[in-house]
Write an enzyme that holds these catalytic residues in place. Structure first.
Site, short mmCIF file in Angstrom:
data_model
loop_
_atom_site.label_atom_id
_atom_site.label_comp_id
_atom_site.label_asym_id
_atom_site.label_seq_id
_atom_site.Cartn_x
_atom_site.Cartn_y
_atom_site.Cartn_z
N ASP A 216 -38.89 1.69 -35.67
CA ASP A 216 -39.63 1.84 -36.12
C ASP A 216 -40.85 2.51 -35.20
OD1 ASP A 216 -40.59 -0.10 -34.63
OD2 ASP A 216 -41.83 -1.56 -36.20
N TYR B 84 -25.76 -1.39 -15.71
CA TYR B 84 -27.14 -1.00 -14.65
C TYR B 84 -27.76 -2.09 -14.45
CZ TYR B 84 -30.64 2.21 -13.29
OH TYR B 84 -31.53 2.73 -12.81
N1 LIG Z 1 -35.67 7.98 -13.13
C1 LIG Z 1 -36.68 7.25 -13.48
O1 LIG Z 1 -37.09 6.94 -14.21
C2 LIG Z 1 -35.88 6.20 -13.03
C3 LIG Z 1 -36.29 5.00 -13.18
C4 LIG Z 1 -35.88 3.61 -12.09
C5 LIG Z 1 -34.65 3.83 -10.91
N2 LIG Z 1 -34.43 5.02 -11.18
C6 LIG Z 1 -33.42 4.98 -10.15
O2 LIG Z 1 -33.51 5.91 -9.08
C7 LIG Z 1 -32.53 6.65 -8.69
C8 LIG Z 1 -32.29 8.12 -8.96
O3 LIG Z 1 -32.82 8.23 -10.63
P1 LIG Z 1 -32.53 9.42 -11.43
O4 LIG Z 1 -33.64 9.14 -12.04
O5 LIG Z 1 -32.74 10.36 -10.15
O6 LIG Z 1 -30.91 9.60 -10.96
P2 LIG Z 1 -30.12 10.55 -11.25
O7 LIG Z 1 -28.88 10.88 -11.83
O8 LIG Z 1 -30.58 12.52 -11.58
O9 LIG Z 1 -29.25 10.73 -10.27
C9 LIG Z 1 -28.31 9.53 -9.77
C10 LIG Z 1 -27.59 10.35 -8.01
O10 LIG Z 1 -26.88 9.76 -7.64
C11 LIG Z 1 -25.58 10.89 -7.26
N3 LIG Z 1 -24.15 9.64 -7.21
C12 LIG Z 1 -24.02 8.15 -7.98
N4 LIG Z 1 -22.94 8.00 -7.53
C13 LIG Z 1 -22.50 8.56 -6.47
C14 LIG Z 1 -22.22 8.20 -5.41
N5 LIG Z 1 -21.13 7.00 -5.39
N6 LIG Z 1 -22.09 9.18 -4.21
C15 LIG Z 1 -22.70 9.48 -4.46
N7 LIG Z 1 -23.15 10.11 -5.19
C16 LIG Z 1 -24.04 9.46 -6.03
C17 LIG Z 1 -25.71 10.99 -8.59
O11 LIG Z 1 -24.57 12.61 -8.03
C18 LIG Z 1 -26.85 11.44 -8.90
O12 LIG Z 1 -27.15 13.18 -7.95
C19 LIG Z 1 -31.40 5.13 -9.18
O13 LIG Z 1 -30.94 4.61 -8.50
C20 LIG Z 1 -32.06 4.89 -10.28
O14 LIG Z 1 -31.22 3.37 -10.61
C21 LIG Z 1 -35.04 5.40 -11.55
#
Ligand SMILES: NC(=O)c1ccc[n+]([C@@H]2O[C@H](COP(=O)([O-])OP(=O)(O)OC[C@H]3O[C@@H](n4cnc5c(N)ncnc54)[C@H](O)[C@@H]3O)[C@@H](O)[C@H]2O)c1
Length: 313
Positions: free
Chosen positions: A208, A147
């Site tokens: 912890d 990741y």
């Molecule tokens: N939620 C958080 O706290 C957080 C924190 C930091 C970064 N992010 C970033 O925000 C974004 C969304 O995160 P999230 O929490 O909504 O995660 P999530 O898993 O709910 O959403 C990710 C989406 O991407 C889709 N996906 C994955 N691979 C794919 C592909 N090859 N083709 C098409 N769709 C694909 C999944 O089906 C899913 O709907 C990500 O890029 C994540 O790195 C989220």
């Protein structure tokens, strides 16, 4: 005049689906591209009769074309530790190939582009709180590297498309965000604690529980992302909540909000678990005039109905 059209990759996910709602609210017509790897169609059920919205079930690691768009929001990527551990290779592929394809769409249509990067780019930080200028302390071969390094590569490709192809980019470094539509079993602190508290199970604390995290309510996060989208900043901007809680304090808030009598159960710390994670949001405050407004207790209360329904499904 036709409404502005936005592509949201990962639009069926937790953040992507909230972003689709917000963009529709701003008058965009929205196409979500998602292969439903970790997202769910049910996150978008409420939009099924919305004429300005469309879900395309596509894997963005393959070249795709959604037609002309004015904005590309690239959010596709498994984001929870459980998901990216199970789907390690797919995570690297969507961060690399998927990012190229999303950027190619922006380049082809002259669209603006915003990518969801992450605080994981800072790894287990040696600087605290983390400013955007900090380069991070990341283990490139540890279990989390699928990741962390995928997202660092995503940032590198995004900057390269800006430098070499003049794509109009924004990079949001998102810190822990929570709220309705999170998966209950995704291994992140808040859904874990909410599920356990609502089911009357012990709350699992790793180590912890003195390690700290900061948590941003989803409504605040989306507001920050939209402000960044409208700005002209091309370098990364932290979007998160700087109020720090130890994991034990967080567990106590969850117990208070849910009214649960669950106890805390301590387990060994996973490898490479960061000890501290807290954004310095000076840049977002000054540049975007944004800061989160929702405190943890309020955000947990706003999420309670969702987690209660999900915990008892
Ligand atoms: N939620 C958080 O706290 C957080 C924190 C930091 C970064 N992010 C970033 O925000 C974004 C969304 O995160 P999230 O929490 O909504 O995660 P999530 O898993 O709910 O959403 C990710 C989406 O991407 C889709 N996906 C994955 N691979 C794919 C592909 N090859 N083709 C098409 N769709 C694909 C999944 O089906 C899913 O709907 C990500 O890029 C994540 O790195 C989220």
């Amino acid at each position: 005049m036709n409404p502005r059209r936005a592509l949201v990759t990962g639009g069926a996910g937790f953040l992507g689906s909230h972003l689709c709602d917000a963009l529709l609210g701003e008058g965009y017509s929205v196409v979500a591209a998602d292969n439903l790897l970790t997202g769910r169609q049910s996150n978008l059920d409420h939009l099924r009769h919305e004429s300005c919205f469309e879900l395309r079930q596509v894997d963005i690691t393959q070249p795709f074309d959604c037609g002309e768009v004015d904005y590309v929001f690239h959010f596709a990527c498994p984001a929870s530790p459980v998901d990216y551990t199970v789907h390690g290779i797919a995570t690297l592929q969507v961060g690399s190939l998927g990012t190229f394809h999303a950027l190619e769409i922006a380049r082809k249509y002259g669209a603006k582009y915003l990518v969801s990067s992450t605080s994981e780019c800072y790894g287990d930080p040696l600087e605290h709180p983390q400013k955007e200028t900090y380069w991070g302390n990341v283990n490139p071969i540890g279990p989390r590297s699928v990741y962390d390094e995928a997202k660092r590569f995503t940032e590198a490709v995004t900057m390269a498309y800006h430098r070499y192809h003049q794509v109009d980019i924004r990079i949001a470094r998102i810190f822990n965000t929570y709220g309705p539509r999170m998966q209950l079993n995704d291994g992140r602190v808040i859904p874990n604690f909410m599920k356990q508290a609502l089911r009357g199970e012990d709350l699992t604390v790793y180590g912890d529980g003195s390690q700290t995290r900061s948590f941003c309510y989803v409504r605040d996060e989306i507001e920050g992302l939209l402000r960044l989208a409208k700005s002209t900043e091309h370098l990364p901007v932290n979007i998160g909540n700087p109020t720090e809680f130890t994991i034990v304090e967080c567990a106590r808030r969850v117990l208070a909000v849910t009214g649960s009598k669950s106890k805390l159960r301590y387990e060994p710390l996973p490898q490479d678990d960061p000890k501290q994670r807290c954004p310095d949001i000076t840049k977002a405050r000054t540049l975007l005039r944004w800061e989160p407004k929702t405190d943890l207790e309020t955000g947990l209360r706003l999420s309670l109905d969702y987690f209660r329904a999900a915990a008892h499904l």
